[in-house]
Design a protein around this motif. Structure first.
Motif, PDB file in Angstrom:
ATOM      1  N   PRO A  96     -14.062 -38.872 -13.309  1.00 48.31           N
ATOM      2  CA  PRO A  96     -12.831 -38.232 -13.787  1.00 48.31           C
ATOM      3  C   PRO A  96     -12.808 -36.718 -13.623  1.00 48.31           C
ATOM      4  N   LYS A  97     -13.998 -36.094 -13.531  1.00 48.81           N
ATOM      5  CA  LYS A  97     -14.081 -34.643 -13.369  1.00 48.81           C
ATOM      6  C   LYS A  97     -14.640 -34.315 -11.993  1.00 48.81           C
ATOM      7  N   PRO A  98     -14.100 -33.296 -11.334  1.00 45.48           N
ATOM      8  CA  PRO A  98     -14.657 -32.897 -10.035  1.00 45.48           C
ATOM      9  C   PRO A  98     -16.025 -32.262 -10.218  1.00 45.48           C
ATOM     10  N   LEU A  99     -16.861 -32.366  -9.202  1.00 43.21           N
ATOM     11  CA  LEU A  99     -18.138 -31.670  -9.228  1.00 43.21           C
ATOM     12  C   LEU A  99     -17.890 -30.173  -9.022  1.00 43.21           C
ATOM     13  N   PRO A 100     -18.755 -29.309  -9.568  1.00 41.71           N
ATOM     14  CA  PRO A 100     -18.499 -27.861  -9.495  1.00 41.71           C
ATOM     15  C   PRO A 100     -18.582 -27.322  -8.068  1.00 41.71           C
ATOM     16  N   VAL A 101     -17.701 -26.379  -7.759  1.00 35.20           N
ATOM     17  CA  VAL A 101     -17.727 -25.683  -6.468  1.00 35.20           C
ATOM     18  C   VAL A 101     -17.812 -24.181  -6.724  1.00 35.20           C
ATOM     19  N   TYR A 102     -18.223 -23.439  -5.711  1.00 34.15           N
ATOM     20  CA  TYR A 102     -18.521 -22.021  -5.889  1.00 34.15           C
ATOM     21  C   TYR A 102     -17.903 -21.186  -4.769  1.00 34.15           C
ATOM     22  N   PRO A 103     -16.574 -21.004  -4.825  1.00 32.93           N
ATOM     23  CA  PRO A 103     -15.889 -20.254  -3.765  1.00 32.93           C
ATOM     24  C   PRO A 103     -16.308 -18.790  -3.667  1.00 32.93           C
ATOM     25  N   ASN A 104     -16.937 -18.262  -4.730  1.00 40.32           N
ATOM     26  CA  ASN A 104     -17.399 -16.872  -4.712  1.00 40.32           C
ATOM     27  C   ASN A 104     -18.917 -16.778  -4.712  1.00 40.32           C
ATOM     28  N   GLY A 105     -19.578 -17.876  -4.407  1.00 40.38           N
ATOM     29  CA  GLY A 105     -21.039 -17.892  -4.440  1.00 40.38           C
ATOM     30  C   GLY A 105     -21.564 -18.297  -5.811  1.00 40.38           C
ATOM     31  N   PHE A 106     -22.870 -18.483  -5.898  1.00 39.15           N
ATOM     32  CA  PHE A 106     -23.485 -18.960  -7.138  1.00 39.15           C
ATOM     33  C   PHE A 106     -23.736 -17.802  -8.102  1.00 39.15           C
ATOM     34  N   PRO A 107     -23.646 -18.059  -9.408  1.00 40.18           N
ATOM     35  CA  PRO A 107     -23.860 -16.988 -10.389  1.00 40.18           C
ATOM     36  C   PRO A 107     -25.301 -16.489 -10.367  1.00 40.18           C
ATOM     37  N   GLU A 108     -25.465 -15.256 -10.778  1.00 42.94           N
ATOM     38  CA  GLU A 108     -26.772 -14.605 -10.746  1.00 42.94           C
ATOM     39  C   GLU A 108     -27.807 -15.375 -11.575  1.00 42.94           C
ATOM     40  N   GLU A 109     -27.378 -15.987 -12.660  1.00 40.70           N
ATOM     41  CA  GLU A 109     -28.328 -16.712 -13.517  1.00 40.70           C
ATOM     42  C   GLU A 109     -29.020 -17.836 -12.738  1.00 40.70           C
ATOM     43  N   SER A 155     -19.150 -29.420  -3.116  1.00 41.36           N
ATOM     44  CA  SER A 155     -20.078 -29.131  -4.212  1.00 41.36           C
ATOM     45  C   SER A 155     -21.505 -29.199  -3.677  1.00 41.36           C
ATOM     46  N   VAL A 156     -21.920 -28.130  -2.990  1.00 42.56           N
ATOM     47  CA  VAL A 156     -23.234 -28.113  -2.336  1.00 42.56           C
ATOM     48  C   VAL A 156     -23.915 -26.759  -2.502  1.00 42.56           C
ATOM     49  N   PHE A 157     -25.237 -26.808  -2.587  1.00 42.46           N
ATOM     50  CA  PHE A 157     -26.111 -25.632  -2.557  1.00 42.46           C
ATOM     51  C   PHE A 157     -26.982 -25.838  -1.332  1.00 42.46           C
ATOM     52  N   GLN A 158     -26.773 -25.036  -0.283  1.00 39.89           N
ATOM     53  CA  GLN A 158     -27.457 -25.253   0.988  1.00 39.89           C
ATOM     54  C   GLN A 158     -28.474 -24.140   1.238  1.00 39.89           C
ATOM     55  N   ILE A 159     -29.641 -24.540   1.749  1.00 44.89           N
ATOM     56  CA  ILE A 159     -30.702 -23.578   2.024  1.00 44.89           C
ATOM     57  C   ILE A 159     -31.088 -23.706   3.495  1.00 44.89           C
ATOM     58  N   ALA A 160     -30.851 -22.640   4.243  1.00 45.24           N
ATOM     59  CA  ALA A 160     -31.214 -22.611   5.659  1.00 45.24           C
ATOM     60  C   ALA A 160     -32.475 -21.770   5.836  1.00 45.24           C
ATOM     61  N   ALA A 161     -33.383 -22.267   6.666  1.00 42.95           N
ATOM     62  CA  ALA A 161     -34.615 -21.530   6.950  1.00 42.95           C
ATOM     63  C   ALA A 161     -35.148 -21.943   8.318  1.00 42.95           C
ATOM     64  N   HIS A 162     -35.728 -20.971   9.023  1.00 40.46           N
ATOM     65  CA  HIS A 162     -36.326 -21.240  10.333  1.00 40.46           C
ATOM     66  C   HIS A 162     -37.631 -21.998  10.132  1.00 40.46           C
ATOM     67  N   GLU A 163     -37.843 -23.031  10.944  1.00 38.25           N
ATOM     68  CA  GLU A 163     -39.018 -23.888  10.756  1.00 38.25           C
ATOM     69  C   GLU A 163     -40.331 -23.157  10.982  1.00 38.25           C
ATOM     70  N   GLU A 164     -40.323 -22.025  11.732  1.00 37.59           N
ATOM     71  CA  GLU A 164     -41.554 -21.252  11.931  1.00 37.59           C
ATOM     72  C   GLU A 164     -41.829 -20.310  10.760  1.00 37.59           C
ATOM     73  N   ILE A 165     -40.783 -19.990  10.007  1.00 33.90           N
ATOM     74  CA  ILE A 165     -40.932 -19.092   8.855  1.00 33.90           C
ATOM     75  C   ILE A 165     -41.194 -19.903   7.586  1.00 33.90           C
ATOM     76  N   VAL A 166     -40.447 -20.987   7.441  1.00 31.91           N
ATOM     77  CA  VAL A 166     -40.596 -21.879   6.282  1.00 31.91           C
ATOM     78  C   VAL A 166     -40.774 -23.298   6.816  1.00 31.91           C
ATOM     79  N   PRO A 167     -41.989 -23.838   6.792  1.00 31.90           N
ATOM     80  CA  PRO A 167     -42.192 -25.218   7.252  1.00 31.90           C
ATOM     81  C   PRO A 167     -41.263 -26.188   6.529  1.00 31.90           C
TER      82      PRO A 167
END
Length: 390
Positions: A96-109, A155-167
């Motif tokens: 019944p409720k939408p999952l949270p979205v972050y059009p301005n990015g995630f809060p500092e906390e 409603s996603v938190f995505q983390i991109a990293a280069h495989e040589e920098i972060v396995p």
């Protein structure tokens, strides 16, 4: 039938026209199917035979004189248009409720907890295209080791990293950390690992993407099927979407074609229960990239594989084809679109040329699957079994 096998294939984002409340989501006028059928690359004779163009509201295509199965139009009752709650509803749970979205990015906390737990700084923290974000932040990431954190209209938190920098395994561990942090009011549908390789300016994402999903709020049809002693197979990102809950067996796929090849292989196995398939390329590769020709061609290729699937079906098999939302590649923006979805059902036991009309919730699919397997209905849907079985 004790040895019933049900194959449920989700064509990710294959919408067929705006829902009545589409304006609330900025999606009035969207129609994924109408957009792609206008392309010369589109050719789906097998879905046409099953009744795709006979569905209510599909009034711009030539209809099949006598469709080979039951067909209908599905409404999403959940308040959202993302992959997670779309699949949850297909599996019987209305949100019944939408999952949270972050059009301005995630809060500092949130970011503060994430930095402290990972020991790494954060770059970006904005809604971004996955290819654009590594183009714009990839070099800085490689110099500093800071993680590229971004979101989208979903409603996603995505983390991109280069495989040589972060396995890759380390990136997955960071995603697990984020998943633990993102709960309660910040409980996003998915935390997604987005590894990439290469050198600037030619960075490329790899197939090592992995989704860390929120657990469904309660049991789905998958749990009920397992508890009844039947099998549940997930092909594609089904396991990820349900955080593994209710999935006894899972297979990853490289793309749509590979997904259908693995589904065809499942036809050779002796099992009873459900094979639940997600084909994500429609959405990820074409819908979000406004690639009309690519989307239309992917539909055509799927239809050819569908022909092989139909030829190999056993007497006890039932096939259901549906979608989880829309993503009209010809519509403004690159977001999902709030659309009706198709439902095509066929099999030796299924009546031909049955118009199921417009169903009020995707959850009717789950209720029907359970009814066909003689499992108690634990869903928010209503079974269609009496309408479709001969």
């Amino acid at each position: 039938m004790e040895n019933r096998r049900i194959f449920l294939i989700v064509l990710d984002s294959y919408g067929i026209g705006a829902l009545p409340d589409a304006a609330d989501f900025g999606d009035e006028g969207s129609n994924t199917l109408k957009t792609i059928t206008a392309s010369k690359a589109y050719d789906t004779p097998n879905m046409k035979k099953l009744g795709l163009f006979n569905i209510d509201g599909v009034d711009w295509m030539k209809k099949e004189e006598s469709p080979a199965g039951a067909y209908g139009r599905m409404k999403e009752r959940s308040r959202g248009k993302d992959t997670t709650i779309g699949h949850w509803e297909i599996a019987g749970v209305v949100s019944p409720k939408p999952l949270p979205v972050y059009p301005n990015g995630f809060p500092e906390e949130i970011l503060e907890k994430f930095r402290e737990a990972t020991g790494r700084e954060v770059l970006c923290n904005l809604p971004y295209s996955g290819t654009d974000v590594i183009r714009d932040y990839g070099e800085e990431h490689m110099k500093t080791g800071a993680l590229i954190v971004y979101t989208s209209a979903d409603s996603v938190f995505q983390i991109a990293a280069h495989e040589e920098i972060v396995p890759v395994e380390e990136l997955y561990r960071y995603c697990e950390i984020a998943r633990e942090i993102l709960c309660g009011e910040h409980g996003v549908g998915r935390v997604i690992a987005r590894p990439f390789i290469g050198e600037a300016p030619n960075f490329q994402r790899t197939a090592n993407r992995h989704d860390f999903s929120l657990l469904p709020p309660r049991d789905t049809m998958l749990d009920a099927i397992l508890e009844a002693g039947y099998d549940t197979y997930g092909i594609g990102k089904i396991y990820d979407i349900f955080a593994g809950k209710g999935i006894a067996h899972t297979q990853r796929i490289q793309n749509n074609v590979d997904g259908m090849e693995k589904t065809l292989e499942m036809q050779e196995k002796d099992f009873k229960g459900l094979c639940f398939v997600n084909l994500v390329d429609f959405d990820m590769m074409y819908g979000h990239r406004n690639d009309i020709e690519g989307y239309a061609n992917a539909a055509t290729v799927f239809d050819r594989q569908l022909k092989t699937f139909l030829e190999r079906m056993r007497p006890e098999d039932i096939l259901m084809i549906t979608a989880d939302h829309g993503c009209d590649p010809g519509f403004r923006g690159t977001d999902h679109s709030r659309e009706h979805t198709p439902l095509l059902i066929c099999g030796e036991d299924i009546k031909e040329n049955v118009n199921l009309g417009t169903r009020e919730t995707f959850a009717d699919i789950a209720a029907t699957v359970l009814d066909l397997l003689h499992v108690e209905n634990n869903t928010d849907g209503t079974s269609m079994k009496e309408l479709i079985i001969k």
